[in-house]
Design a protein around this motif. Structure first.
Motif, short mmCIF file in Angstrom:
data_model
loop_
_atom_site.label_atom_id
_atom_site.label_comp_id
_atom_site.label_asym_id
_atom_site.label_seq_id
_atom_site.Cartn_x
_atom_site.Cartn_y
_atom_site.Cartn_z
N PHE A 43 0.84 -1.20 0.00
CA PHE A 43 0.00 0.00 0.00
C PHE A 43 0.88 1.25 0.00
CE2 PHE A 43 -2.03 -3.42 2.29
CZ PHE A 43 -3.28 -3.49 1.71
N THR A 44 0.48 2.24 -0.78
CA THR A 44 1.11 3.55 -0.75
C THR A 44 0.01 4.58 -0.56
OG1 THR A 44 3.04 2.97 -2.07
CG2 THR A 44 2.37 5.28 -2.12
N ARG A 45 0.22 5.44 0.42
CA ARG A 45 -0.71 6.53 0.70
C ARG A 45 -0.06 7.82 0.22
NH1 ARG A 45 -4.39 7.60 4.99
NH2 ARG A 45 -4.83 9.81 5.08
N LEU A 46 -0.75 8.54 -0.64
CA LEU A 46 -0.28 9.84 -1.09
C LEU A 46 -1.20 10.90 -0.51
CD1 LEU A 46 0.44 9.06 -4.85
CD2 LEU A 46 2.04 9.05 -2.92
N ALA A 47 -0.61 11.87 0.15
CA ALA A 47 -1.39 12.98 0.71
C ALA A 47 -1.20 14.18 -0.21
CB ALA A 47 -0.91 13.30 2.12
N VAL A 48 -2.28 14.60 -0.81
CA VAL A 48 -2.26 15.73 -1.73
C VAL A 48 -2.27 17.02 -0.92
CG1 VAL A 48 -3.52 16.85 -3.60
CG2 VAL A 48 -3.42 14.37 -3.48
N SER A 49 -1.60 18.02 -1.41
CA SER A 49 -1.56 19.32 -0.75
C SER A 49 -2.98 19.78 -0.42
CB SER A 49 -0.88 20.34 -1.65
OG SER A 49 -1.06 21.64 -1.15
N ALA A 50 -3.16 20.33 0.76
CA ALA A 50 -4.48 20.79 1.22
C ALA A 50 -5.03 21.91 0.33
CB ALA A 50 -4.40 21.26 2.66
N HIS A 51 -4.17 22.57 -0.42
CA HIS A 51 -4.60 23.68 -1.28
C HIS A 51 -5.13 23.20 -2.63
CE1 HIS A 51 -2.98 26.38 1.68
NE2 HIS A 51 -1.83 25.76 1.62
N THR A 52 -5.08 21.91 -2.88
CA THR A 52 -5.55 21.37 -4.15
C THR A 52 -7.06 21.26 -4.15
OG1 THR A 52 -3.52 20.08 -4.38
CG2 THR A 52 -5.39 19.41 -5.73
N GLU A 53 -7.68 21.82 -5.16
CA GLU A 53 -9.14 21.73 -5.30
C GLU A 53 -9.54 20.29 -5.63
OE1 GLU A 53 -11.52 24.08 -4.91
OE2 GLU A 53 -9.93 25.40 -4.19
N PRO A 54 -10.57 19.76 -4.98
CA PRO A 54 -11.01 18.39 -5.27
C PRO A 54 -11.34 18.16 -6.74
CG PRO A 54 -12.10 19.22 -3.30
CD PRO A 54 -11.34 20.37 -3.91
N THR A 55 -11.91 19.16 -7.40
CA THR A 55 -12.25 18.98 -8.80
C THR A 55 -11.00 18.86 -9.67
OG1 THR A 55 -12.46 21.38 -9.04
CG2 THR A 55 -14.48 20.14 -8.65
N LYS A 56 -9.96 19.59 -9.33
CA LYS A 56 -8.70 19.51 -10.07
C LYS A 56 -8.07 18.13 -9.89
CE LYS A 56 -4.24 21.80 -10.69
NZ LYS A 56 -3.36 22.88 -10.22
N LEU A 57 -8.12 17.61 -8.68
CA LEU A 57 -7.58 16.28 -8.41
C LEU A 57 -8.38 15.22 -9.16
CD1 LEU A 57 -5.60 14.42 -6.99
CD2 LEU A 57 -7.07 14.51 -4.97
N SER A 58 -9.68 15.33 -9.15
CA SER A 58 -10.53 14.38 -9.87
C SER A 58 -10.22 14.41 -11.36
CB SER A 58 -12.01 14.70 -9.65
OG SER A 58 -12.35 14.50 -8.32
N GLU A 59 -10.08 15.61 -11.90
CA GLU A 59 -9.77 15.75 -13.32
C GLU A 59 -8.42 15.12 -13.65
OE1 GLU A 59 -9.14 19.29 -16.63
OE2 GLU A 59 -9.99 19.79 -14.67
N ALA A 60 -7.44 15.32 -12.81
CA ALA A 60 -6.11 14.75 -13.04
C ALA A 60 -6.16 13.23 -13.05
CB ALA A 60 -5.14 15.24 -11.97
N LEU A 61 -6.89 12.67 -12.12
CA LEU A 61 -6.92 11.22 -12.00
C LEU A 61 -7.80 10.57 -13.07
CD1 LEU A 61 -6.93 11.02 -8.13
CD2 LEU A 61 -5.03 10.56 -9.69
N ARG A 62 -8.71 11.32 -13.63
CA ARG A 62 -9.53 10.79 -14.73
C ARG A 62 -8.88 10.99 -16.08
NH1 ARG A 62 -14.91 13.20 -12.31
NH2 ARG A 62 -15.48 11.49 -10.96
N SER A 63 -7.81 11.78 -16.12
CA SER A 63 -7.19 12.13 -17.39
C SER A 63 -6.44 10.95 -18.02
CB SER A 63 -6.22 13.30 -17.20
OG SER A 63 -5.10 12.89 -16.44
N THR A 64 -6.12 9.97 -17.25
CA THR A 64 -5.36 8.83 -17.73
C THR A 64 -6.19 7.57 -17.65
OG1 THR A 64 -3.37 9.88 -16.86
CG2 THR A 64 -3.22 7.55 -17.37
N GLU A 65 -6.41 6.94 -18.78
CA GLU A 65 -7.21 5.72 -18.81
C GLU A 65 -6.53 4.58 -18.05
OE1 GLU A 65 -8.79 4.40 -22.50
OE2 GLU A 65 -9.31 6.43 -23.11
N ALA A 66 -5.21 4.67 -17.89
CA ALA A 66 -4.48 3.61 -17.21
C ALA A 66 -4.79 3.55 -15.71
CB ALA A 66 -2.98 3.78 -17.43
N LEU A 67 -5.30 4.65 -15.15
CA LEU A 67 -5.64 4.64 -13.73
C LEU A 67 -6.97 3.93 -13.55
CD1 LEU A 67 -4.65 8.23 -12.61
CD2 LEU A 67 -3.35 6.12 -12.40
#
Length: 168
Positions: A43-67
């Motif tokens: 298991f790897t836990r990544l903590a995203v910066s608190a200043h990151t907007e949830p929508t931006k994070l969602s968009e980033a993670l949906r941008s790659t079909e491999a995820l």
């Protein structure tokens, strides 16, 4: 899921159950994803910066079909990458886990999303070491408890908007 609550009329009416802010239900489209999470060994836990907007994070993670939800999930500002048990070489298992991490890291980099390194846990061999607890539920769902979650402000909640699962 509903809980019967007395109402002002005669009888009981259903009321939605409200989960604590550090708890969510992982209900993947593919039930094998829940099994993969429950049977994982790295298991790897990544903590995203608190200043990151949830929508931006969602968009980033949906941008790659491999995820995929079969190895990665997000709840609020934490990303959990998990790798299931394999019968072959343990070194191959770790290499597979690192490849999954690489895919997530590239997606975050593409959207200029930074990590809070102090909140990250890499290559944990137990889900508790990664700061989560898992409980298997019926019908292919898993209750995920974020043990490292911190309530920074009152405007964060466990609404469906904050929960994001990776869908392939």
């Amino acid at each position: 899921m509903s809980v019967a609550q007395p109402n002002s009329g005669n009888g009981l009416s259903p009321s939605p159950v409200v989960l604590p802010p550090n708890v969510f239900i992982f209900s993947p489209v593919d039930a094998r994803a829940a099994e993969a999470l429950l049977n994982s060994r790295i298991f790897t836990r990544l903590a995203v910066s608190a200043h990151t907007e949830p929508t931006k994070l969602s968009e980033a993670l949906r941008s790659t079909e491999a995820l995929s939800e079969t190895f990665c999930l997000r709840f609020r500002n934490a990303i959990l990458i998990f790798t299931g048990a394999r019968a072959d070489n343990p070194d191959d298992e770790m290499d597979s886990h690192h490849e999954k991490f690489r895919l997530v890291a590239l997606a975050l980099k593409e959207f200029d999303i930074s990590l809070d390194v102090a909140g990250c846990v890499f290559d944990a061999l137990d889900i508790l070491q990664a700061g989560f607890q898992l409980d298997k539920l019926s019908d292919g769902a898993v209750m995920v408890i974020d043990l490292m979650s911190q309530e920074d402000d009152d405007d964060e909640s466990s609404s469906g908007e904050d929960e994001e699962l990776f869908r392939s």
